[in-house]
Write a protein that holds these residues in place. Structure first.
Motif, PDB file in Angstrom:
ATOM      1  N   ARG A   1       0.846  -1.209   0.000  1.00 19.75           N
ATOM      2  CA  ARG A   1       0.000   0.000   0.000  1.00 19.75           C
ATOM      3  C   ARG A   1       0.879   1.257   0.000  1.00 19.75           C
ATOM      4  O   ARG A   1       0.757   2.127   0.842  1.00 19.75           O
ATOM      5  CB  ARG A   1      -0.963   0.019   1.195  1.00 19.75           C
ATOM      6  N   GLU A   2       1.777   1.331  -1.004  1.00 19.98           N
ATOM      7  CA  GLU A   2       2.748   2.422  -1.060  1.00 19.98           C
ATOM      8  C   GLU A   2       2.877   2.951  -2.480  1.00 19.98           C
ATOM      9  O   GLU A   2       2.846   2.198  -3.443  1.00 19.98           O
ATOM     10  CB  GLU A   2       4.099   1.902  -0.564  1.00 19.98           C
TER      11      GLU A   2
ATOM     12  N   LEU B   1       1.197  18.943   0.095  1.00 20.02           N
ATOM     13  CA  LEU B   1       0.391  18.638   1.274  1.00 20.02           C
ATOM     14  C   LEU B   1      -0.765  17.690   0.970  1.00 20.02           C
ATOM     15  O   LEU B   1      -1.270  17.027   1.859  1.00 20.02           O
ATOM     16  CB  LEU B   1      -0.182  19.927   1.875  1.00 20.02           C
ATOM     17  N   GLY B   2      -1.191  17.643  -0.274  1.00 26.62           N
ATOM     18  CA  GLY B   2      -2.329  16.811  -0.638  1.00 26.62           C
ATOM     19  C   GLY B   2      -2.142  15.348  -0.303  1.00 26.62           C
ATOM     20  O   GLY B   2      -3.098  14.649   0.022  1.00 26.62           O
ATOM     21  N   GLY B   3      -0.936  14.867  -0.360  1.00 35.64           N
ATOM     22  CA  GLY B   3      -0.671  13.466  -0.039  1.00 35.64           C
ATOM     23  C   GLY B   3      -1.035  13.109   1.389  1.00 35.64           C
ATOM     24  O   GLY B   3      -1.283  11.943   1.700  1.00 35.64           O
ATOM     25  N   LEU B   4      -1.113  14.093   2.259  1.00 36.04           N
ATOM     26  CA  LEU B   4      -1.444  13.839   3.669  1.00 36.04           C
ATOM     27  C   LEU B   4      -2.835  13.236   3.835  1.00 36.04           C
ATOM     28  O   LEU B   4      -3.089  12.542   4.818  1.00 36.04           O
ATOM     29  CB  LEU B   4      -1.336  15.132   4.482  1.00 36.04           C
ATOM     30  N   SER B   5      -3.719  13.459   2.902  1.00 35.97           N
ATOM     31  CA  SER B   5      -5.082  12.928   2.991  1.00 35.97           C
ATOM     32  C   SER B   5      -5.206  11.498   2.492  1.00 35.97           C
ATOM     33  O   SER B   5      -6.256  10.897   2.631  1.00 35.97           O
ATOM     34  CB  SER B   5      -6.039  13.805   2.174  1.00 35.97           C
TER      35      SER B   5
ATOM     36  N   THR C   1       1.535   7.879   6.390  1.00 32.80           N
ATOM     37  CA  THR C   1       2.842   8.509   6.534  1.00 32.80           C
ATOM     38  C   THR C   1       3.269   9.044   5.181  1.00 32.80           C
ATOM     39  O   THR C   1       3.220   8.333   4.179  1.00 32.80           O
ATOM     40  CB  THR C   1       3.890   7.492   7.031  1.00 32.80           C
ATOM     41  N   LEU C   2       3.679  10.300   5.165  1.00 31.97           N
ATOM     42  CA  LEU C   2       4.175  10.935   3.944  1.00 31.97           C
ATOM     43  C   LEU C   2       5.649  11.265   4.169  1.00 31.97           C
ATOM     44  O   LEU C   2       6.000  11.945   5.135  1.00 31.97           O
ATOM     45  CB  LEU C   2       3.385  12.215   3.651  1.00 31.97           C
ATOM     46  N   VAL C   3       6.498  10.749   3.290  1.00 32.77           N
ATOM     47  CA  VAL C   3       7.943  10.914   3.443  1.00 32.77           C
ATOM     48  C   VAL C   3       8.514  11.665   2.246  1.00 32.77           C
ATOM     49  O   VAL C   3       8.184  11.343   1.103  1.00 32.77           O
ATOM     50  CB  VAL C   3       8.646   9.539   3.566  1.00 32.77           C
ATOM     51  N   PHE C   4       9.339  12.655   2.535  1.00 32.35           N
ATOM     52  CA  PHE C   4      10.121  13.333   1.511  1.00 32.35           C
ATOM     53  C   PHE C   4      11.577  13.019   1.812  1.00 32.35           C
ATOM     54  O   PHE C   4      12.073  13.316   2.908  1.00 32.35           O
ATOM     55  CB  PHE C   4       9.902  14.851   1.559  1.00 32.35           C
TER      56      PHE C   4
ATOM     57  N   LYS D   1       3.043   6.140   2.367  1.00 31.15           N
ATOM     58  CA  LYS D   1       3.039   4.827   3.002  1.00 31.15           C
ATOM     59  C   LYS D   1       1.690   4.540   3.649  1.00 31.15           C
ATOM     60  O   LYS D   1       1.047   5.443   4.168  1.00 31.15           O
ATOM     61  CB  LYS D   1       4.130   4.751   4.075  1.00 31.15           C
ATOM     62  N   ASN D   2       1.339   3.273   3.630  1.00 30.78           N
ATOM     63  CA  ASN D   2       0.101   2.801   4.257  1.00 30.78           C
ATOM     64  C   ASN D   2      -1.119   3.540   3.723  1.00 30.78           C
ATOM     65  O   ASN D   2      -1.851   4.183   4.465  1.00 30.78           O
ATOM     66  CB  ASN D   2       0.171   2.895   5.786  1.00 30.78           C
ATOM     67  N   ILE D   3      -1.312   3.423   2.434  1.00 30.19           N
ATOM     68  CA  ILE D   3      -2.483   4.013   1.790  1.00 30.19           C
ATOM     69  C   ILE D   3      -3.696   3.164   2.167  1.00 30.19           C
ATOM     70  O   ILE D   3      -3.673   1.949   2.011  1.00 30.19           O
ATOM     71  CB  ILE D   3      -2.297   4.073   0.273  1.00 30.19           C
TER      72      ILE D   3
END
Length: 181
Positions: A60-61, A102-106, A110-113, A173-175
């Motif tokens: 789920r990544e 920021l959209g990936g936060l929804s 976990t959002l990693v750059f 991560k962990n969608i």
């Protein structure tokens, strides 16, 4: 009377789930950012200008990465931690507001750059705890401003990297299962 202006935590909801209703936008935003960096890297001696997208349904990544300029370690927090403070130039760069990432936060827990800048022997990893953020946002009992909330869900670490390495990766991560691949 307090005359300071504050931005409440709800501004974060507007800039994440409020603006980006469909998960497909993530690809546009992150690819657009990668393309801007490739444009800046074009013509460098070791530039081969690639954007890669990896979809891992089992874990789920989603990972989107480029091998362009990367971000210097000293600038990571300023560039990736600040909101709507983009240094991009309207009309020249593809992106320009400094909120698309920021959209990936929804859409993940976990959002990693992760980034490494040409010539540096350090990779910098900024991790956003999206699950914690999304748990706090709807709670009216938690009164905080946007900057304090963002600071509470970001952590930054470094590791050794090859000085010839230069890249930028976005890893969702962990969608949740509700979003299909």
């Amino acid at each position: 009377m307090d005359s300071a202006i504050h931005f409440g935590k709800n501004i974060i909801s507007i800039l994440t789930s409020g603006m980006y209703i469909h998960p497909e936008f993530l690809f546009r935003e992150y690819i657009q950012n990668a393309a801007d960096q490739i444009d800046k890297d074009r013509g460098k001696e070791d530039s081969d200008e690639r954007i890669r997208i990896y979809l891992d349904a089992n874990n789920r990544e989603i990972r989107i990465e480029d091998n362009a300029t990367g971000i210097p370690n000293k600038d990571v927090h300023r560039i990736l931690g600040n909101i709507a403070a983009s240094e991009k130039v309207a009309g020249t760069d593809k992106g320009m507001f400094g909120i698309g990432r920021l959209g990936g936060l929804s859409y993940c827990e976990t959002l990693v750059f992760e980034t490494s800048y040409r010539g540096e022997n350090t990779a910098t990893i900024m991790t956003w705890d999206a699950k914690k953020l999304l748990d706090i946002l709807p709670k009216s009992s938690i009164q905080t401003d946007a900057a304090t909330l963002i600071s509470s869900v970001i952590s930054t670490s470094t590791c050794t990297a090859d000085t010839k390495s230069h890249y930028f990766k976005v890893i969702l991560k962990n969608i949740p299962e509700r979003f299909s691949f």
